[in-house]
Every structure is written in C-alpha cells, then in structure tokens.
Design a protein around this motif. Structure first.
Motif, PDB file in Angstrom:
ATOM      1  N   SER A   1      26.521  37.280  48.341  1.00 47.28           N
ATOM      2  CA  SER A   1      26.712  37.206  46.884  1.00 47.28           C
ATOM      3  C   SER A   1      27.370  38.478  46.346  1.00 47.28           C
ATOM      4  CB  SER A   1      25.374  36.970  46.184  1.00 47.28           C
ATOM      5  OG  SER A   1      24.850  35.711  46.518  1.00 47.28           O
ATOM      6  N   ARG A   2      26.929  39.632  46.861  1.00 46.06           N
ATOM      7  CA  ARG A   2      27.545  40.893  46.417  1.00 46.06           C
ATOM      8  C   ARG A   2      29.026  40.949  46.803  1.00 46.06           C
ATOM      9  NH1 ARG A   2      22.413  42.923  47.988  1.00 46.06           N
ATOM     10  NH2 ARG A   2      23.171  43.363  50.099  1.00 46.06           N
ATOM     11  N   LYS A   3      29.339  40.484  48.000  1.00 42.31           N
ATOM     12  CA  LYS A   3      30.740  40.488  48.439  1.00 42.31           C
ATOM     13  C   LYS A   3      31.568  39.514  47.614  1.00 42.31           C
ATOM     14  CE  LYS A   3      29.384  41.698  53.144  1.00 42.31           C
ATOM     15  NZ  LYS A   3      29.120  41.164  54.507  1.00 42.31           N
ATOM     16  N   LEU A   4      30.976  38.380  47.246  1.00 45.43           N
ATOM     17  CA  LEU A   4      31.700  37.401  46.431  1.00 45.43           C
ATOM     18  C   LEU A   4      31.987  37.944  45.034  1.00 45.43           C
ATOM     19  CD1 LEU A   4      30.069  33.972  47.321  1.00 45.43           C
ATOM     20  CD2 LEU A   4      32.426  34.660  47.718  1.00 45.43           C
ATOM     21  N   GLU A   5      31.039  38.663  44.461  1.00 47.70           N
ATOM     22  CA  GLU A   5      31.260  39.266  43.142  1.00 47.70           C
ATOM     23  C   GLU A   5      32.432  40.243  43.189  1.00 47.70           C
ATOM     24  OE1 GLU A   5      27.522  40.954  42.157  1.00 47.70           O
ATOM     25  OE2 GLU A   5      26.531  39.016  41.806  1.00 47.70           O
ATOM     26  N   ASP A   6      32.464  41.056  44.248  1.00 50.61           N
ATOM     27  CA  ASP A   6      33.571  41.997  44.424  1.00 50.61           C
ATOM     28  C   ASP A   6      34.880  41.249  44.649  1.00 50.61           C
ATOM     29  OD1 ASP A   6      34.990  44.312  44.751  1.00 50.61           O
ATOM     30  OD2 ASP A   6      34.231  44.773  46.761  1.00 50.61           O
ATOM     31  N   ALA A   7      34.825  40.192  45.467  1.00 56.77           N
ATOM     32  CA  ALA A   7      36.029  39.402  45.747  1.00 56.77           C
ATOM     33  C   ALA A   7      36.558  38.724  44.489  1.00 56.77           C
ATOM     34  CB  ALA A   7      35.726  38.361  46.823  1.00 56.77           C
ATOM     35  N   ALA A   8      35.658  38.219  43.655  1.00 54.29           N
ATOM     36  CA  ALA A   8      36.080  37.545  42.414  1.00 54.29           C
ATOM     37  C   ALA A   8      36.836  38.506  41.499  1.00 54.29           C
ATOM     38  CB  ALA A   8      34.857  36.977  41.699  1.00 54.29           C
ATOM     39  N   GLU A   9      36.357  39.735  41.400  1.00 51.54           N
ATOM     40  CA  GLU A   9      37.028  40.745  40.566  1.00 51.54           C
ATOM     41  C   GLU A   9      38.416  41.069  41.120  1.00 51.54           C
ATOM     42  OE1 GLU A   9      34.526  44.126  40.199  1.00 51.54           O
ATOM     43  OE2 GLU A   9      32.964  43.078  39.054  1.00 51.54           O
ATOM     44  N   LYS A  10      38.498  41.226  42.444  1.00 48.01           N
ATOM     45  CA  LYS A  10      39.788  41.570  43.060  1.00 48.01           C
ATOM     46  C   LYS A  10      40.791  40.425  42.915  1.00 48.01           C
ATOM     47  CE  LYS A  10      38.372  44.977  46.561  1.00 48.01           C
ATOM     48  NZ  LYS A  10      37.095  45.375  45.980  1.00 48.01           N
ATOM     49  N   LEU A  11      40.333  39.198  43.110  1.00 46.46           N
ATOM     50  CA  LEU A  11      41.226  38.052  42.962  1.00 46.46           C
ATOM     51  C   LEU A  11      41.721  37.925  41.528  1.00 46.46           C
ATOM     52  CD1 LEU A  11      39.272  35.468  45.146  1.00 46.46           C
ATOM     53  CD2 LEU A  11      41.571  36.326  45.635  1.00 46.46           C
ATOM     54  N   HIS A  12      40.828  38.155  40.571  1.00 40.38           N
ATOM     55  CA  HIS A  12      41.205  38.080  39.161  1.00 40.38           C
ATOM     56  C   HIS A  12      42.222  39.167  38.816  1.00 40.38           C
ATOM     57  CE1 HIS A  12      40.923  37.416  34.870  1.00 40.38           C
ATOM     58  NE2 HIS A  12      40.514  38.655  34.678  1.00 40.38           N
ATOM     59  N   ALA A  13      42.002  40.370  39.337  1.00 43.74           N
ATOM     60  CA  ALA A  13      42.922  41.478  39.052  1.00 43.74           C
ATOM     61  C   ALA A  13      44.305  41.211  39.636  1.00 43.74           C
ATOM     62  CB  ALA A  13      42.349  42.779  39.627  1.00 43.74           C
ATOM     63  N   ALA A  14      44.364  40.463  40.740  1.00 45.03           N
ATOM     64  CA  ALA A  14      45.645  40.154  41.376  1.00 45.03           C
ATOM     65  C   ALA A  14      46.315  38.924  40.767  1.00 45.03           C
ATOM     66  CB  ALA A  14      45.435  39.934  42.876  1.00 45.03           C
ATOM     67  N   GLY A  15      45.679  38.319  39.756  1.00 44.96           N
ATOM     68  CA  GLY A  15      46.242  37.140  39.115  1.00 44.96           C
ATOM     69  C   GLY A  15      46.109  35.872  39.930  1.00 44.96           C
ATOM     70  N   SER A  16      45.143  35.838  40.837  1.00 44.10           N
ATOM     71  CA  SER A  16      44.966  34.656  41.682  1.00 44.10           C
ATOM     72  C   SER A  16      44.395  33.495  40.881  1.00 44.10           C
ATOM     73  CB  SER A  16      44.022  34.993  42.846  1.00 44.10           C
ATOM     74  OG  SER A  16      43.674  33.825  43.556  1.00 44.10           O
ATOM     75  N   PRO A  17      44.810  32.258  41.180  1.00 33.32           N
ATOM     76  CA  PRO A  17      44.263  31.084  40.493  1.00 33.32           C
ATOM     77  C   PRO A  17      42.944  30.600  41.086  1.00 33.32           C
ATOM     78  CG  PRO A  17      45.952  30.388  42.029  1.00 33.32           C
ATOM     79  CD  PRO A  17      45.911  31.903  42.100  1.00 33.32           C
ATOM     80  N   VAL A  18      42.407  31.322  42.061  1.00 35.75           N
ATOM     81  CA  VAL A  18      41.189  30.895  42.753  1.00 35.75           C
ATOM     82  C   VAL A  18      39.955  31.161  41.894  1.00 35.75           C
ATOM     83  CG1 VAL A  18      39.722  31.227  44.780  1.00 35.75           C
ATOM     84  CG2 VAL A  18      42.215  31.285  45.020  1.00 35.75           C
ATOM     85  N   LEU A  19      39.151  30.122  41.689  1.00 35.31           N
ATOM     86  CA  LEU A  19      37.865  30.278  41.014  1.00 35.31           C
ATOM     87  C   LEU A  19      36.788  30.509  42.065  1.00 35.31           C
ATOM     88  CD1 LEU A  19      35.936  30.020  38.518  1.00 35.31           C
ATOM     89  CD2 LEU A  19      35.767  27.590  39.090  1.00 35.31           C
ATOM     90  N   VAL A  20      36.031  31.583  41.927  1.00 34.27           N
ATOM     91  CA  VAL A  20      34.912  31.870  42.829  1.00 34.27           C
ATOM     92  C   VAL A  20      33.636  31.392  42.148  1.00 34.27           C
ATOM     93  CG1 VAL A  20      33.678  33.636  44.141  1.00 34.27           C
ATOM     94  CG2 VAL A  20      36.138  33.864  43.739  1.00 34.27           C
ATOM     95  N   ALA A  21      32.863  30.559  42.835  1.00 30.00           N
ATOM     96  CA  ALA A  21      31.671  29.957  42.235  1.00 30.00           C
ATOM     97  C   ALA A  21      30.519  29.952  43.228  1.00 30.00           C
ATOM     98  CB  ALA A  21      31.974  28.529  41.779  1.00 30.00           C
ATOM     99  N   SER A  22      29.315  29.740  42.699  1.00 30.01           N
ATOM    100  CA  SER A  22      28.129  29.656  43.554  1.00 30.01           C
ATOM    101  C   SER A  22      27.205  28.570  43.026  1.00 30.01           C
ATOM    102  CB  SER A  22      27.390  30.995  43.600  1.00 30.01           C
ATOM    103  OG  SER A  22      26.829  31.304  42.335  1.00 30.01           O
TER     104      SER A  22
END
Length: 601
Positions: free
Chosen positions: A111-132
């Motif tokens: 979960s901690r890694k996913l939170e970090d990944a979600a921020e990085k993907l958002h900063a890069a303009g990725s269209p990927v939604l990270v969910a749990s």
C-alpha cells in the motif's frame, strides 16, 4: 470524431481473464467526441434535433467527458467499494488495482509503494488510475475477480481484467510497468533518425506507413495496435522514414533486432483491412525463434495472442547459440511461428527453478521438451520421443492441435504412508488409494505455505483418529504444489473432496464457502457421503478430560503461543539466549500463565 473500437475479447492467457460490458466511449482520447456524436444521434432519432443552443452543446460536451475525480484522483490511491467499483473501472482506460485485507501485514508495505507510485504517475501525466479494494469487506467483488490471496494486483484496460506481471519490490518498479502498459498505442517517428533511435530501444517494432492517418486501413491498424501490448507499434506519414524501413508504398513492416539474430525487416503481404491476417502477422513476427526463460521475458512468453508454449530444458552448454539442442529447437520453431512460443532454459540458472517446480520436471533426462497450453482444455505435456527435428515437430503439432497426451506432475511415493494418522497421497498413487472401489475417501488438497491449511491440519488429524477403526473410510491429504490429477482441480487451498466407494470414480467437493471446516462438520459430512454404512459406535471418541487436565491443556496451549511470539522476535533463532536463559524465561511465562488460568491475575 469517431468512436474508438470495441476491445477484442482476449484469448485465454496464463491466468483467467474476466471481461466486463463497457461503453465504447471511454476508450481513448477521441471518446468525448464519440459520446457527443452518439448523444446527438439519439436526439436526431427521436426527431428532436433541430438547432441546438450553445448551452445545450456545452451540457452535452461536459456530460461526455470522464469524471476528473476518477480519471486523475489527484495522484492519490482511490478506495473502491461496491458503489464506485464499476464506475471507476468503466470510466478509466487504465486501472491498477490492489486487493488487500486489513489483517494482512504484507499489504501494508504494498500500500505504501502504491501511494508513492500513484503520486509519481500523476506527476508524469499518466492516465493510469491507481486504486485499492478491501477484499475481505467486499467479498462478492473479490470472488467475481478470482482473488485468492492478499495482496493481489490486477490491471484493467477498457474494463477488462488482466494479471499484473510487473514487480512490486519498489514503487519505481510499479511505475515503470504501469507507464509502459499505459503509454500511447503507437510511436510516431517522422524522420529516419527518429526511427533509428526508436529501433535502438525496442527489439521489435510493427511500423505502418499511411500518407494520411485515416481510412479503413488505418482504423484496422489502430485496433490491432491498441489491443496488442507486448510489442511496440509505430505509424508514420513520412515517405523517407517509410523508405528507411523498407516500405515504398503504404503498408506494414515488422522491424526486429532479436538477440543472436540479425536485424530483419519483414513486410506484411496481406490486405491492410484484414484484421485477422494482420493480427496473425504480428503474432508471428513479434517474437524470436526462441526466448530465453527469465523474469524480464515473462510477458512475451505468456502472451494472450499465442497462449501455448514449448519449453526446452537442458544444461547451459546446450542452450547457447551454436548449441546443437537449441539450434534443432529453433529450426522446429520456424514452422510454428505465431502458433507456439518457443522458450529455452538452462538448468543451472536459478530463474529456471520455478519452471522445474511447475512441471515437476526435476531429475529427468535432458534435453527435455515440455508443452503448456493455458485456459480451458489446456494442460501440461511432456515429449517422450527422440530429440530430433522430425519428432519434435510432431510433438509441437500435437500441442497446437490439442491432441498431445496430458502430463501430471507427481511427488515421489513417501516412505511413511501416514502423517499423524492422515494417509499421504501422491499422483502416482492416486488411483490405487483414492479410487479404491472399496473405500470412502475424504481428500484434502493443501499447500505447505497456506495458513488455512495449517489450521486445518490438527482437525484432519483428529478426524483420522476418529475413523481409525473404520476400515472402509480413509482420511487423506495431497500436496497440491507437488501433485496434480484430473479428478481434482482446487480453486484454492485447502480444498476438500469426497470420493465414495464406487467403481464409477465419482467425486463430491466439500463446499468451503458454506460449510465450516470443523471436526463435527467434517465428521457429519463423511457419515452422510459414505457408501459403506458407518455407525457412531464404530467411531473413536477420546475419554473426557478432568477439570485439572483441561486447565493443564489450556496452559500448554498458551505456553506454545508465548513461545511462538518469543521466537518471532528472533530471541531464540538469533542465538542471543543460551539454554539456561531460555528455561528461565519459559518458567517465568509458565508461572504467569498459570496464575492467569487460575484467575489469580
């Protein structure tokens, strides 16, 4: 604008895929226009579309856009539940979903890694939604998507579930995998130099040359490129770039630079509007003659377009370029390109160990060739003929046609027939023990790592003790990680099956979802299912314990728990305590627990 194409239902891959019914309009950047067009079309069909005021146009346009909270979610992990699950999956082209449980300690790290990944993907303009999603709380959703353990990561594209095949050792591993899966469907090199730079980063490229990016041929190429993810697609309108790739007119070419193979440019010779033929071309040309078995190649090996594989297992000297077994294997693969994925693995490489375990292929004569077909009607196969081009081709053909004889792995016959009263079954002995027409058999299929199996172990032992004097009943267990049999296909561990005393080889699964796995429930189940009548006076019932014996038993149970807790902290295992210190600490614990049991504390 135009509606993006419906995603093609995927072929069965290494893991089951679940397709959901979704609207076309959520599929790519052209979707808002497509939704607006359909909305206007609906009004026109009703005879209500005359001249729309600007306010109405804006309303329709805004209604056609994806919800910002779902598409972006501000770089945060979105919590999904029964109310918003379908909407999130439907309204986002790409969703990376983590199934977790509040009682799962490993889930906290992911979960901690996913939170970090979600921020990085958002900063890069990725269209990927990270969910749990909490699988324990939302059990119906968990079961619908086949989640059997926590944490489990799944990938959704256009609402279709796919297995997550990336790493999770760090947030960056998750980001790199999701970024690659969620990238634009095609690169667009518009100069020969840019094409050369693209070739330097990709081992295979499917390049199309269209003077204008429109028309039926372009739409066909888009559908194929948007659906197939394990090879890089590219499209150009520049004649010089097309010429550098070997195209003199509009068409498609496969540019490959596989390891140990020369660069190749293979033109597509079919009709540009023939989607099936184009898919077959891509499936055949995107892979080398044989792929080395290692984690980095997993997606290419187990790809949905070619769901059947042939594996060559041998010593390292045999599976290097120039090695006779590998060269023979590659010659055979030329006939089956696009129908089988050929894979070679060296026995000395640690990454090969899971493959050996999966097939139960340790201790065989090498070189060894194995086949694998995923999904319904699939299975495992072992080549038992000679290692020559003719016989290997015949085996490969039987795997493709589905006529190969199934192979089921088996552990060796154990030295001891029983463990704690429970009969041990391996595949080699399955028919003799389980299908004995004179015996009623309750079989548990378990995995050594399964915590639920560990909890069931003492119950199965007591059950075996209860039926120890009944010759017609056998309480048995089989390690599902080391043994396979066509009569048992466990969906999870542990799985219980009852085989009545009959020559018809019948089987009745024990419904773990509704029936408890208690000694009482399992005893009643065996008595109800048994073909040979068993009365209660035939069962063994241990003598009742006195009050003092029950208290002592409770004390010993607490003491074992305390020992496990101490050992979990590493006090015993690290050797920081000598034997006398351990005895002193256990004495202190025992005295403390004795006071608690007797109500003195």
């Amino acid at each position: 604008g135009r509606a993006a194409p419906k995603p093609r239902p995927s072929a069965t891959a290494a893991q089951p895929r679940h397709a959901m019914s979704i609207s076309q309009g959520s599929m790519d950047s052209r979707a808002p226009q497509a939704r607006l067009r359909r909305a206007c079309g609906a009004l026109r069909m009703q005879g209500r579309l005359q001249i729309l005021p600007l306010s109405m146009v804006l309303v329709l346009l805004l209604a056609s856009l994806p919800s910002p909270s779902l598409a972006v979610n501000g770089g945060k992990v979105m919590k999904l539940d029964a109310d918003n699950f379908n909407t999130a999956i439907r309204e986002n082209k790409f969703v990376l979903l983590s199934w977790h449980s509040t009682t799962c300690t490993a889930c906290e790290d992911v979960s901690r890694k996913l939170e970090d990944a979600a921020e990085k993907l958002h900063a890069a303009g990725s269209p990927v939604l990270v969910a749990s999603c909490d699988g324990n709380f939302w059990g119906a959703l968990r079961d619908k998507y086949g989640v059997m353990r926590y944490p489990t990561l799944q990938w959704f594209k256009y609402g279709e579930m796919q297995p997550y095949t990336g790493g999770a050792d760090s947030a960056m591993e998750i980001v790199e995998w999701a970024s690659r899966k969620g990238r634009p469907w095609a690169a667009k090199p518009d100069t020969p130099e840019k094409l050369k730079a693209l070739e330097a980063t990709e081992i295979a490229i499917i390049l199309a040359y269209f003077k204008e990016p429109k028309g039926e041929a372009y739409d066909t190429f888009f559908r194929v490129g948007d659906d197939i993810e394990d090879v890089r697609f590219a499209v150009t309108s520049d004649a010089a770039t097309a010429k550098a790739a070997g195209l003199k007119r509009e068409g498609v070419v496969a540019l490959t630079n596989f390891e140990d193979e020369a660069r190749a440019a293979v033109p597509y010779k079919g009709k540009l509007t023939d989607e099936a033929a184009l898919r077959a071309f891509v499936s055949a040309e995107k892979l080398p003659l044989s792929i080395e078995f290692k984690p980095a190649h997993e997606e290419r090996i187990y790809n949905r377009d070619v769901p059947k594989q042939l594996f060559l297992l041998s010593h390292a000297r045999d599976v290097v370029p120039g090695g006779k077994p590998l060269e023979t294997f590659r010659e055979v693969s030329k006939e089956f390109r696009g129908r089988l994925v050929f894979v070679h693995a060296a026995l000395e490489v640690p990454a090969t160990e899971p493959l050996l375990k999966h097939f139960g292929a340790g201790g065989q004569e090498y070189p060894l060739v194995l086949g694998l077909a995923s999904g319904a009607g699939g299975g495992k196969y072992m080549h038992r003929g000679g290692f020559n081009q003719k016989e290997l081709a015949e085996f490969a053909r039987s795997v493709v046609n589905g006529t190969a004889q199934h192979y089921y792995k088996s552990a060796n016959v154990p030295e001891k027939a029983k463990e704690k009263g429970v009969t041990v079954v391996v595949s080699k002995e399955f028919h003799r023990i389980v299908n004995d027409p004179t015996k009623d058999v309750l079989l548990e299929v378990y995995a050594p790592w399964c915590e639920h199996c560990k909890k069931l172990e003492p119950i199965m032992s007591k059950l075996a003790q209860r039926f120890k004097d009944v010759d017609s009943v056998v309480i048995a267990k089989m390690n599902g990680e080391e043994n396979e049999h066509p009569m048992v296909a466990p969906r999870g561990y542990p799985s219980l099956f009852f085989f009545p005393a009959s020559s018809e080889m019948l089987v009745t699964p024990y419904d773990n979802g509704e029936k408890p796995r208690t000694l009482k429930a399992l005893t009643e189940f065996v008595l109800q299912q048994a073909r040979t009548p068993v009365s209660d006076d035939m069962l063994y019932h241990p003598p009742k314990l006195s009050e003092e014996e029950r208290e002592e038993k409770k004390l010993q149970r607490h003491l074992r728990t305390a020992r496990r807790e101490i050992d979990a902290k590493g006090i015993y295992s690290t050797g920081t305590m000598d034997d006398s210190s351990k005895s002193f600490v256990e004495g202190m614990i025992k005295e403390q627990l004795r006071k608690e049991v007797h109500g003195e504390l």
